[in-house]
Scaffold this active site. Structure first.
Site, PDB file in Angstrom:
ATOM      1  N   TYR A  69       1.013  -1.172   0.000  1.00  0.00           N
ATOM      2  CA  TYR A  69       0.113  -0.101  -0.557  1.00  0.00           C
ATOM      3  C   TYR A  69       0.966   1.125  -0.224  1.00  0.00           C
ATOM      4  O   TYR A  69       0.950   2.017  -0.686  1.00  0.00           O
ATOM      5  CB  TYR A  69      -1.124   0.152   0.876  1.00  0.00           C
ATOM      6  CG  TYR A  69      -2.386  -0.981   1.277  1.00  0.00           C
ATOM      7  CD1 TYR A  69      -3.406  -0.518  -0.090  1.00  0.00           C
ATOM      8  CD2 TYR A  69      -2.168  -2.401   1.075  1.00  0.00           C
ATOM      9  CE1 TYR A  69      -4.404  -1.195  -0.474  1.00  0.00           C
ATOM     10  CE2 TYR A  69      -3.413  -3.132   1.161  1.00  0.00           C
ATOM     11  CZ  TYR A  69      -4.387  -2.575  -0.348  1.00  0.00           C
ATOM     12  OH  TYR A  69      -5.830  -3.699  -0.450  1.00  0.00           O
ATOM     13  N   ARG A  72       1.258   2.427  -3.526  1.00  0.00           N
ATOM     14  CA  ARG A  72       0.246   2.121  -4.095  1.00  0.00           C
ATOM     15  C   ARG A  72       0.427   3.703  -3.955  1.00  0.00           C
ATOM     16  O   ARG A  72      -0.161   4.809  -4.806  1.00  0.00           O
ATOM     17  CB  ARG A  72      -0.978   1.300  -4.204  1.00  0.00           C
ATOM     18  CG  ARG A  72      -1.049   0.231  -4.788  1.00  0.00           C
ATOM     19  CD  ARG A  72      -2.267  -0.756  -4.685  1.00  0.00           C
ATOM     20  NE  ARG A  72      -3.643   0.243  -5.101  1.00  0.00           N
ATOM     21  CZ  ARG A  72      -4.298  -0.244  -3.883  1.00  0.00           C
ATOM     22  NH1 ARG A  72      -4.647  -1.078  -3.433  1.00  0.00           N
ATOM     23  NH2 ARG A  72      -5.423   0.536  -5.261  1.00  0.00           N
ATOM     24  N   ASN A 104     -12.201   3.863  -6.308  1.00  0.00           N
ATOM     25  CA  ASN A 104     -10.811   4.480  -7.130  1.00  0.00           C
ATOM     26  C   ASN A 104     -10.611   5.006  -5.030  1.00  0.00           C
ATOM     27  O   ASN A 104     -11.714   5.432  -3.749  1.00  0.00           O
ATOM     28  CB  ASN A 104     -10.687   4.919  -7.762  1.00  0.00           C
ATOM     29  CG  ASN A 104     -11.146   4.182  -8.688  1.00  0.00           C
ATOM     30  OD1 ASN A 104     -11.328   2.990  -8.958  1.00  0.00           O
ATOM     31  ND2 ASN A 104     -10.918   5.514 -10.035  1.00  0.00           N
ATOM     32  N   VAL A 105      -9.685   4.312  -5.131  1.00  0.00           N
ATOM     33  CA  VAL A 105      -9.014   4.885  -2.921  1.00  0.00           C
ATOM     34  C   VAL A 105      -7.891   6.082  -3.184  1.00  0.00           C
ATOM     35  O   VAL A 105      -7.019   6.032  -2.037  1.00  0.00           O
ATOM     36  CB  VAL A 105      -8.199   3.649  -2.458  1.00  0.00           C
ATOM     37  CG1 VAL A 105      -9.665   2.814  -2.571  1.00  0.00           C
ATOM     38  CG2 VAL A 105      -7.149   3.269  -2.837  1.00  0.00           C
ATOM     39  N   HIS A 121     -15.026   2.588  -1.189  1.00  0.00           N
ATOM     40  CA  HIS A 121     -13.647   1.353  -0.817  1.00  0.00           C
ATOM     41  C   HIS A 121     -13.063   2.311  -0.058  1.00  0.00           C
ATOM     42  O   HIS A 121     -11.444   1.622  -0.073  1.00  0.00           O
ATOM     43  CB  HIS A 121     -13.220   0.847  -2.248  1.00  0.00           C
ATOM     44  CG  HIS A 121     -13.792  -0.125  -2.561  1.00  0.00           C
ATOM     45  ND1 HIS A 121     -13.833  -0.340  -3.511  1.00  0.00           N
ATOM     46  CD2 HIS A 121     -15.283  -0.607  -2.191  1.00  0.00           C
ATOM     47  CE1 HIS A 121     -14.839  -1.785  -4.364  1.00  0.00           C
ATOM     48  NE2 HIS A 121     -15.667  -1.344  -3.313  1.00  0.00           N
ATOM     49  N   CYS A 152       0.134   2.928  16.671  1.00  0.00           N
ATOM     50  CA  CYS A 152      -0.701   4.394  17.251  1.00  0.00           C
ATOM     51  C   CYS A 152      -0.242   3.939  18.567  1.00  0.00           C
ATOM     52  O   CYS A 152      -0.145   3.148  18.909  1.00  0.00           O
ATOM     53  CB  CYS A 152      -1.798   3.785  16.957  1.00  0.00           C
ATOM     54  SG  CYS A 152      -3.374   4.226  17.616  1.00  0.00           S
ATOM     55  N   CYS A 154      -1.869   4.224  20.692  1.00  0.00           N
ATOM     56  CA  CYS A 154      -3.059   2.966  21.567  1.00  0.00           C
ATOM     57  C   CYS A 154      -2.300   1.612  21.355  1.00  0.00           C
ATOM     58  O   CYS A 154      -2.903   0.541  22.475  1.00  0.00           O
ATOM     59  CB  CYS A 154      -4.567   2.866  21.330  1.00  0.00           C
ATOM     60  SG  CYS A 154      -4.471   1.404  19.621  1.00  0.00           S
ATOM     61  N   THR A 192     -14.681   0.819 -14.471  1.00  0.00           N
ATOM     62  CA  THR A 192     -15.549  -0.611 -13.707  1.00  0.00           C
ATOM     63  C   THR A 192     -15.644  -1.922 -14.085  1.00  0.00           C
ATOM     64  O   THR A 192     -16.546  -1.199 -15.149  1.00  0.00           O
ATOM     65  CB  THR A 192     -16.346  -0.286 -12.738  1.00  0.00           C
ATOM     66  OG1 THR A 192     -16.515  -0.978 -12.138  1.00  0.00           O
ATOM     67  CG2 THR A 192     -17.588   0.349 -13.294  1.00  0.00           C
ATOM     68  N   SER A 193     -15.486  -2.634 -13.863  1.00  0.00           N
ATOM     69  CA  SER A 193     -15.221  -4.059 -14.469  1.00  0.00           C
ATOM     70  C   SER A 193     -16.623  -4.783 -14.526  1.00  0.00           C
ATOM     71  O   SER A 193     -17.562  -5.498 -15.017  1.00  0.00           O
ATOM     72  CB  SER A 193     -14.129  -5.289 -14.477  1.00  0.00           C
ATOM     73  OG  SER A 193     -14.569  -5.558 -12.596  1.00  0.00           O
TER      74      SER A 193
HETATM   75  P1  OAD Z   1     -11.038  -3.400 -12.741  1.00  0.00           P
HETATM   76  O1  OAD Z   1      -9.667  -3.777 -12.886  1.00  0.00           O
HETATM   77  O2  OAD Z   1     -11.580  -4.954 -12.162  1.00  0.00           O
HETATM   78  O3  OAD Z   1     -11.965  -2.991 -14.139  1.00  0.00           O
HETATM   79  C1  OAD Z   1     -11.358  -2.129 -14.383  1.00  0.00           C
HETATM   80  C2  OAD Z   1     -12.002  -1.343 -15.865  1.00  0.00           C
HETATM   81  O4  OAD Z   1     -11.524  -0.376 -16.507  1.00  0.00           O
HETATM   82  C3  OAD Z   1     -12.145  -2.490 -17.068  1.00  0.00           C
HETATM   83  O5  OAD Z   1     -13.238  -3.471 -17.225  1.00  0.00           O
HETATM   84  C4  OAD Z   1     -11.419  -2.152 -18.047  1.00  0.00           C
HETATM   85  O6  OAD Z   1     -12.008  -2.561 -19.293  1.00  0.00           O
HETATM   86  C5  OAD Z   1     -11.078  -1.370 -17.725  1.00  0.00           C
HETATM   87  N1  OAD Z   1     -10.356   0.060 -18.412  1.00  0.00           N
HETATM   88  C6  OAD Z   1      -8.985  -0.304 -18.929  1.00  0.00           C
HETATM   89  N2  OAD Z   1      -8.593   0.864 -19.256  1.00  0.00           N
HETATM   90  C7  OAD Z   1      -9.488   2.057 -19.524  1.00  0.00           C
HETATM   91  C8  OAD Z   1      -9.690   3.982 -20.357  1.00  0.00           C
HETATM   92  N3  OAD Z   1      -8.035   3.871 -20.363  1.00  0.00           N
HETATM   93  N4  OAD Z   1     -10.819   3.921 -19.503  1.00  0.00           N
HETATM   94  C9  OAD Z   1     -11.981   3.815 -19.645  1.00  0.00           C
HETATM   95  N5  OAD Z   1     -12.246   2.463 -18.524  1.00  0.00           N
HETATM   96  C10 OAD Z   1     -11.364   1.205 -18.938  1.00  0.00           C
HETATM   97  O7  OAD Z   1     -11.566  -2.304 -11.389  1.00  0.00           O
HETATM   98  P2  OAD Z   1     -12.704  -1.774 -10.721  1.00  0.00           P
HETATM   99  O8  OAD Z   1     -14.482  -2.044 -11.180  1.00  0.00           O
HETATM  100  O9  OAD Z   1     -13.148  -0.631 -10.395  1.00  0.00           O
HETATM  101  O10 OAD Z   1     -11.965  -2.923  -4.476  1.00  0.00           O
HETATM  102  O11 OAD Z   1     -12.260  -2.512  -9.515  1.00  0.00           O
HETATM  103  C11 OAD Z   1     -13.523  -2.888  -8.144  1.00  0.00           C
HETATM  104  C12 OAD Z   1     -12.821  -2.739  -7.421  1.00  0.00           C
HETATM  105  O12 OAD Z   1     -11.974  -4.543  -6.918  1.00  0.00           O
HETATM  106  C13 OAD Z   1     -11.288  -2.098  -6.609  1.00  0.00           C
HETATM  107  O13 OAD Z   1     -12.127  -1.089  -6.196  1.00  0.00           O
HETATM  108  C14 OAD Z   1     -10.610  -2.891  -6.029  1.00  0.00           C
HETATM  109  C15 OAD Z   1     -10.765  -4.351  -6.315  1.00  0.00           C
HETATM  110  O14 OAD Z   1     -10.035  -5.299  -6.214  1.00  0.00           O
HETATM  111  C16 OAD Z   1     -11.015  -3.865  -3.627  1.00  0.00           C
HETATM  112  O15 OAD Z   1      -9.685  -3.199  -3.543  1.00  0.00           O
HETATM  113  C17 OAD Z   1     -11.868  -3.973  -2.252  1.00  0.00           C
END
Ligand code: OAD
Length: 253
Positions: A69, A72, A104-105, A121, A152, A154, A192-193
């Protein structure tokens, strides 16, 4: 800028829309140089989430989790908001109600100037004590100790203020996001996927409640067939084009 073809019915729904939600995932930050989780070059391609993003992993290997982290955090801090973040931020104030709901974080929406943001998240910008919940800037915690989580007062260990797999999303944030999804006229899902719940469920909530669904993603997702408008393009290109289209529809009284 090339105009986008939309049907008169969709144009009319956009014209009448009053409440917009921008629902974002890792893809919106891809053009800022940050990796997504899934797909080619994704963070989960070479790592297992259960070894880095769960409370059990932190209990077993706190140093490994902290270092990942910290890495990141530095990546996100060095990144700049891209045209998609900036276009979304510029929309706030120009639309009766506009809100970002993000998985996103990385803090890039805020740095782009968005003010109404729900972070489902959590955030990498802050660290929190795993025992007592005390918070402090992540940059300060990482500067104090880059290789192991600092303690911490604590006695507990600091961790990033993100939500891990197996943990509940902040209830008030999730409830607000649910309500906003239900009330949205326009729900724009970007980068987002759509496979991680409960966040992805907000797309269904908005669709069922009657929102016009727009999707921005170069790849299809489980929700693509529900979208009235779909941009199979990178967000940095598509989002400014989409917002220009929305403005155009709205200026046609
Ligand atoms: P993913 O990595 O699952 O999906 C990213 C999406 O972005 C995919 O569908 C890609 O096709 C798309 N993509 C890639 N490049 C792009 C671009 N230039 N413009 C637009 N889209 C693009 O990421 P998230 O859906 O955010 O959670 O994942 C959800 C959660 O899974 C995250 O918040 C994280 C992860 O594990 C935790 O860590 C709890």
């Amino acid at each position: 800028m090339e105009a986008i073809e939309i049907s008169p019915e969709v144009a009319e729904r956009i014209r009448r829309a009053r409440r917009a939600v921008f629902f974002t995932g890792a893809g919106v930050s891809r053009e800022s140089g940050l990796a997504t989780f899934r797909g080619d070059g994704g963070l989960w391609e070479s790592r297992r989430p259960e070894e880095l993003a769960t409370p059990q992993a932190f209990a077993r290997h706190p140093d490994t989790v902290w270092r990942w982290y910290a890495w990141r955090f530095h990546q996100a801090a060095a990144a700049e908001p891209n045209p998609a973040h900036l276009a979304i931020a510029s929309f706030e104030g120009r639309f009766p109600s506009s809100l970002v709901v993000t998985q996103n974080v990385d803090g890039l929406h805020r740095r782009a100037g968005s003010q109404r943001i729900l972070e489902l998240h959590g955030t990498l910008v802050e660290a929190t004590c795993h025992s007592c919940g005390r918070r402090r800037p992540m940059g300060e915690a990482v500067a104090q100790s880059a290789d192991a989580p600092p303690r911490c007062p604590c006695g507990g260990l600091f961790r990033p203020a993100v939500v891990w797999f197996g943990e509940a999303l902040p209830p008030a944030v999730l409830a607000d996001a649910h309500e906003e999804a239900q009330r949205a006229d326009l729900f724009v899902s970007i980068g987002t996927s759509g496979v991680v719940y409960p966040a992805a469920g907000l797309i269904e909530v908005a669709h069922r409640a009657g929102a016009l669904l727009v999707e921005v993603n170069p790849e299809p997702t489980p929700f693509s067939s529900l979208a009235a408008l779909r941009f199979a393009e990178p967000a940095g290109l598509a989002v400014p084009r989409l917002l220009e289209t929305i403005e155009r529809c709205r200026s046609q009284a």
